[in-house]
Write an enzyme that holds these catalytic residues in place. Sequence first.
Site, PDB file in Angstrom:
ATOM      1  CE  LYS A 117      -4.237  -1.738   2.133  1.00 24.45           C
ATOM      2  NZ  LYS A 117      -5.242  -1.559   3.173  1.00 24.45           N
ATOM      3  CE  LYS A 200      -8.560 -10.690  -2.219  1.00 19.08           C
ATOM      4  NZ  LYS A 200      -8.236 -10.682  -0.782  1.00 19.08           N
ATOM      5  CE  LYS A 203     -11.883  -0.996  -0.269  1.00 18.29           C
ATOM      6  NZ  LYS A 203     -10.640  -0.390  -0.765  1.00 18.29           N
TER       7      LYS A 203
END
Length: 338
Positions: A117, A200, A203
């Site tokens: 991230k 995967k 969102k």
Amino acid sequence: MSPDQPRVLSGIQPTSDSFHLGNYLGALKQWVAMQDRYDAFYCIVDLHAITVDPPPPDQLRERSRSSVAQLLAAGLDPQRCSVFAQSHVPGHTQLSWVLECITGYGEAGRMTQFKDKSQRSGTDAITVGLFTYPVLMAADILIYQADAVPVGEDQRQHVELTRNLAQRFNSRYGPTFTVPEPFIPAQSAKIYDLQEPTAKMSKSLPDAGTLSLLDDPAVLARKIKRAVTDTETEVRYDPQRKPGISNLLVIMAAVTDRAVADVEADFSGAGYGAFKGAVADAVVAFAEPFGKRVADLLADPAEIDRVLAAGAARARAVADATVADVYAKVGFLPPATA
Ligand code: TRP
């Protein structure tokens, strides 16, 4: 929901307006199945939801309520498990501080989700909250003395850190925490993105590849009909060579509670168009009543607040006892009553 049963704790972030099919099959379905065999605590991790791109306050409130409605619509029963908001139980942050003080800086820096991230967002966008995210997650788990933590494979390293912190605290200060086991069902259906069927479902990928549970039926059908497949014609489960078709087979099997091989057999000889039409019908048949239940629940926000209040009261009873024990063991003075 009996103190004699083994305990589970899990959390989900209220980071979007709708959970997607991958969330449901990977986590929520498992939570529902576990509520009768375990003393289950399930929380909306709103504290975690402000670690990256915090939404406007009204939106966070809306998403938190909607998340609770979706958990209930998926089958969690507040009579049989405790559903609550993480921010309603102050013990999570109180314990998190103590755990931060036994976590190595390098140890936290090795968390792969943090590394991913932070690389993606660039250093200016990263907060200290994102860095300590896994420690707060450890507090979420340890504060309930959870025996098992149902999570997806992507959270395995965080549960491993949680176990290490529990063992470290126990050996330094004496037996205090249950060392939890990750509960990662091997055969739980893993759902991939419709446009990029090797990634995967998430969102954070473009909307066209994600089946949101609260999408309009027409939108769901369109996304499935446009799903990426391959240049062959055979409906066959072969995740290596046919990831798109295999993903659709897994989706169809999961929403109809059947085996992939059975669904595959049903469509042997069928064209991709007919197969996709059937998958779309099956997903809509699942999502439409789910959406209606969510809408009904959201029509009565006071009831959602009552569910959260009851869940938080149960959670606080357990959490406060753990914090008191930990604070005493660390050597903080007992708070005197005047
Ligand atoms: N990090 C988890 C996720 O993104 C969410 C989470 C927060 C969680 N606290 C938790 C999961 C405690 C299990 C237990 O999926």
